[in-house]
Design a protein around this motif. Structure first.
Motif, PDB file in Angstrom:
ATOM      1  N   UNK A 128       0.814  -1.216   0.000  1.00 19.34           N
ATOM      2  CA  UNK A 128       0.000   0.000   0.000  1.00 19.34           C
ATOM      3  C   UNK A 128       0.849   1.269   0.000  1.00 19.34           C
ATOM      4  N   UNK A 129       2.032   1.198   0.584  1.00 15.65           N
ATOM      5  CA  UNK A 129       2.902   2.371   0.597  1.00 15.65           C
ATOM      6  C   UNK A 129       3.366   2.721  -0.819  1.00 15.65           C
ATOM      7  N   UNK A 130       3.732   1.731  -1.594  1.00 16.38           N
ATOM      8  CA  UNK A 130       4.162   1.977  -2.978  1.00 16.38           C
ATOM      9  C   UNK A 130       3.004   2.513  -3.808  1.00 16.38           C
ATOM     10  N   UNK A 131       1.838   1.916  -3.662  1.00 22.28           N
ATOM     11  CA  UNK A 131       0.669   2.376  -4.419  1.00 22.28           C
ATOM     12  C   UNK A 131       0.298   3.807  -4.036  1.00 22.28           C
ATOM     13  N   UNK A 132       0.256   4.073  -2.740  1.00 22.51           N
ATOM     14  CA  UNK A 132      -0.105   5.409  -2.263  1.00 22.51           C
ATOM     15  C   UNK A 132       0.879   6.462  -2.765  1.00 22.51           C
ATOM     16  N   UNK A 133       2.160   6.153  -2.697  1.00 21.48           N
ATOM     17  CA  UNK A 133       3.172   7.095  -3.183  1.00 21.48           C
ATOM     18  C   UNK A 133       3.030   7.347  -4.680  1.00 21.48           C
ATOM     19  N   UNK A 134       2.786   6.299  -5.444  1.00 24.38           N
ATOM     20  CA  UNK A 134       2.609   6.451  -6.895  1.00 24.38           C
ATOM     21  C   UNK A 134       1.339   7.231  -7.203  1.00 24.38           C
ATOM     22  N   UNK A 135       0.294   6.985  -6.442  1.00 23.76           N
ATOM     23  CA  UNK A 135      -0.965   7.701  -6.646  1.00 23.76           C
ATOM     24  C   UNK A 135      -0.797   9.188  -6.353  1.00 23.76           C
ATOM     25  N   UNK A 136      -0.084   9.524  -5.290  1.00 22.09           N
ATOM     26  CA  UNK A 136       0.174  10.919  -4.956  1.00 22.09           C
ATOM     27  C   UNK A 136       0.975  11.587  -6.069  1.00 22.09           C
ATOM     28  N   UNK A 137       1.992  10.889  -6.580  1.00 19.95           N
ATOM     29  CA  UNK A 137       2.781  11.443  -7.686  1.00 19.95           C
ATOM     30  C   UNK A 137       1.926  11.681  -8.924  1.00 19.95           C
ATOM     31  N   UNK A 138       1.004  10.762  -9.213  1.00 21.10           N
ATOM     32  CA  UNK A 138       0.143  10.898 -10.382  1.00 21.10           C
ATOM     33  C   UNK A 138      -0.793  12.085 -10.236  1.00 21.10           C
ATOM     34  N   UNK A 139      -1.346  12.277  -9.046  1.00 19.70           N
ATOM     35  CA  UNK A 139      -2.248  13.411  -8.805  1.00 19.70           C
ATOM     36  C   UNK A 139      -1.479  14.722  -8.909  1.00 19.70           C
ATOM     37  N   UNK A 140      -0.289  14.766  -8.335  1.00 23.25           N
ATOM     38  CA  UNK A 140       0.528  15.989  -8.407  1.00 23.25           C
ATOM     39  C   UNK A 140       0.928  16.318  -9.841  1.00 23.25           C
ATOM     40  N   UNK A 141       1.149  15.306 -10.652  1.00 22.43           N
ATOM     41  CA  UNK A 141       1.549  15.535 -12.042  1.00 22.43           C
ATOM     42  C   UNK A 141       0.414  16.152 -12.853  1.00 22.43           C
ATOM     43  N   UNK A 142      -0.827  15.886 -12.454  1.00 19.08           N
ATOM     44  CA  UNK A 142      -1.978  16.436 -13.165  1.00 19.08           C
ATOM     45  C   UNK A 142      -2.240  17.895 -12.818  1.00 19.08           C
ATOM     46  N   UNK A 143      -1.698  18.354 -11.705  1.00 15.40           N
ATOM     47  CA  UNK A 143      -1.930  19.739 -11.272  1.00 15.40           C
ATOM     48  C   UNK A 143      -1.187  20.734 -12.127  1.00 15.40           C
TER      49      UNK A 143
END
Length: 88
Positions: free
Chosen positions: A73-88
């Protein structure tokens, strides 16, 4: 300078599930990923030394499975946060 888009969080989760710690390495958090990989293998090995002789495979490597399960879950959460930040 053009930045690469972060990898899909589901792909990161798949890589992390197959190779402990490598999902973190894939998203650029190599130290964290290698730490997870190291402790997965060390605690898995250590558990084999102290487990009961009649324990099954999961029981004999419980320490490694615990760290591996915490890393997913830590890897998924970190990747998800990076993906959301990239869309901003």
């Amino acid at each position: 300078m053009r930045l690469r888009a972060p990898p899909d969080p589901r792909l990161v989760l798949l890589v992390a599930a197959v190779l402990p710690g490598m999902g973190h390495v894939m998203i650029g958090r190599a130290a964290r990923g290698l730490g997870f990989a190291f402790f997965t293998f060390v605690l898995g090995w250590l558990t084999t030394k102290f487990a009961a002789p009649d324990a099954d495979v999961i029981g004999r490597h419980a320490g490694g499975f615990l760290v591996w399960a915490l890393s997913l879950p830590d890897a998924y959460r970190s990747a998800r946060i990076d993906a959301v930040r990239a869309k901003m």
